[in-house]
Design an enzyme around this catalytic site. Structure first.
Site, PDB file in Angstrom:
ATOM      1  N   LYS A   1       0.828  -1.207   0.000  1.00 33.99           N
ATOM      2  CA  LYS A   1       0.000   0.000   0.000  1.00 33.99           C
ATOM      3  C   LYS A   1       0.867   1.263   0.000  1.00 33.99           C
ATOM      4  CE  LYS A   1      -3.861  -2.416   2.182  1.00 33.99           C
ATOM      5  NZ  LYS A   1      -4.575  -2.763   3.443  1.00 33.99           N
TER       6      LYS A   1
ATOM      7  N   ASP B   1     -10.178   4.103   4.689  1.00 36.36           N
ATOM      8  CA  ASP B   1     -10.324   2.651   4.523  1.00 36.36           C
ATOM      9  C   ASP B   1     -11.769   2.211   4.823  1.00 36.36           C
ATOM     10  OD1 ASP B   1      -9.139   0.180   3.848  1.00 36.36           O
ATOM     11  OD2 ASP B   1      -8.700  -0.307   5.943  1.00 36.36           O
TER      12      ASP B   1
ATOM     13  N   GLN C   1      -3.927  -1.236   9.649  1.00 39.74           N
ATOM     14  CA  GLN C   1      -3.891  -2.555   9.030  1.00 39.74           C
ATOM     15  C   GLN C   1      -4.528  -3.570   9.973  1.00 39.74           C
ATOM     16  OE1 GLN C   1      -2.888  -3.286   5.857  1.00 39.74           O
ATOM     17  NE2 GLN C   1      -3.641  -5.353   6.246  1.00 39.74           N
TER      18      GLN C   1
END
Lengths: 274, 274
Positions: free
Chosen positions: B49, B116, B93
């Protein structure tokens, strides 16, 4: 147990808790009721909710606003109630007049006072099984299922309707209880066939006798969350009765549990704030 | 158009917007990447990412934390990033180590930096078609459907899986686009029969080749959102290919669009904050 009996049980327990709250704190739990305009049905609903509150030992602070209230004014009023420590729960009677941004008004309700379960936070909390208040009608539906001894786990639940305070949260609460959930709506193709696969049907359409008897699988549980003019539900009751194992009537089914949940959650909010 | 091609298109547009942001403000859009512990897959994902971000003209601020980080420490770190005007988007994450309250950590992300799409606010925004960021994989799935020219309206979409960042938001985004949506999961009875009724299948189970070819209705659209060890999806690809009108491969399907959405939403957050 009928919806009316279940509601009476919930209200009785709620009144006992409200009395306990008053003993502990010297004040009653307080529900603010905000009503914009003078739509007769809304006026009646708010009056009924305030009467039921009073009977359960819950004070209500009524905030009537003129029909021409702006979104900004309504949001400011609700924010004040959210910040007022004397107010434990806030009910914004909906629908509000069309010129108002209803979502903005709902979002002005502090999550810990959202006893009607209308905020985005409450919806997400229901969806993720996080702490929070349920939308009252979907919450009432789940209590009815529990009272009937219907465990949604592994069952196919078909929810007809997808409103933010009824269809969607009902779907999420059923999913959280391990039902397989289908959400249907005005764009759904061949709705009768889909409903025929349902073990649990939740009708939340707002159209009188929309769901017909021959849509109901023999032995299904039918929850009629509709309430249309002339005390008529969303399900053709007499027809559906011939197929369903259990069916909630209108009136006397989901309606009373909805108000009971509102009162219960108001007292819960009061305890949480004290 | 393959998922890889769609992702390349999104990333190209995102890079142009990132460059425009830098011209206007003198700084690049900034994505904070928070990684707790050293799980090899998570380390690889974050590295990928960050690499993709750099190629698109997005700075990343990497915040690695030891595996023994407490919930309180993680929440405090994320709150700092939420308050830091130099940070435009925050990626935590996941999964985080089991001793951490993942929901509490997610909720420390300010909604306007939740690129996200993991917060309760973002979920409710997707559910109610309110402004907000999409969870990246479900958002990517919707973009894939658009790129394929598949209009969900009136179609029966069956989502297999109900996680807060994949199955549930995918269901809500499909519902917002007028699909009739069924959410299935580990408690669902006779899953193959339900999948056989689907016009659109979204597999988000996390089990390699779980969905078999003979579950797929001829002409259905199959979106494989699974990504299991050895580059294997949740759908038995070769089998399903014989039935489906369209099917996304693994790798090269949903995966690349997920990262593309993350970058796109980071640049959108940067513009909104500027």
């Amino acid at each position: 147990m009928s919806g009316t009996e279940l509601a009476a049980t919930i209200v009785k327990e709620t009144a006992e808790r409200a009395a306990e709250f008053e003993r502990r704190t010297g004040t009653k739990p307080c529900l603010a009721t905000v009503l914009v305009g003078d739509d007769p049905a809304s006026v009646t609903y708010v009056k009924m909710k305030r009467n039921r509150s009073a009977k359960a030992g819950i004070t209500s602070r009524h905030v009537p606003l003129p029909a021409e209230t702006t979104t900004e004014e309504l949001v400011a009023t609700i924010r004040e109630l959210s910040a007022d420590p004397a107010v434990h729960g806030i009910l914004l009677q909906h629908p509000v007049p069309a010129h108002i941004d209803e979502r903005a008004a709902f979002e002005a309700i502090a999550p810990e006072k959202d006893v009607d379960g209308v905020t985005m936070h409450s919806f997400a909390a229901m969806s993720f099984a996080e702490p929070g208040f349920a939308s009252c009608t979907p919450g009432g539906i789940m209590r009815l299922l529990d009272a009937y001894g219907v465990d949604p786990r592994g069952k196919h639940a078909v929810v007809i309707g997808r409103s933010p305070i009824l269809g969607k949260p009902a779907a999420m609460l059923l999913l959280a209880r391990d039902a397989t959930v289908t959400v249907c709506h005005s764009r759904t193709q061949d709705l009768p066939s889909i409903v025929r696969t349902a073990d649990i049907v939740v009708a939340a359409v707002g159209k009188p006798e929309f769901v017909r008897g021959d849509w109901i699988k023999p032995g299904a549980v039918v929850i009629d969350a509709g309430y249309n003019e002339g005390n008529v539900g969303d399900v053709a009751y007499a027809e559906a009765l011939a197929h369903a194992a259990l069916i909630t009537p209108v009136p006397g089914g989901v309606g009373p549990t909805t108000i009971a949940l509102l009162l219960e959650q108001t007292v819960t909010a009061a305890f949480a704030a004290s």
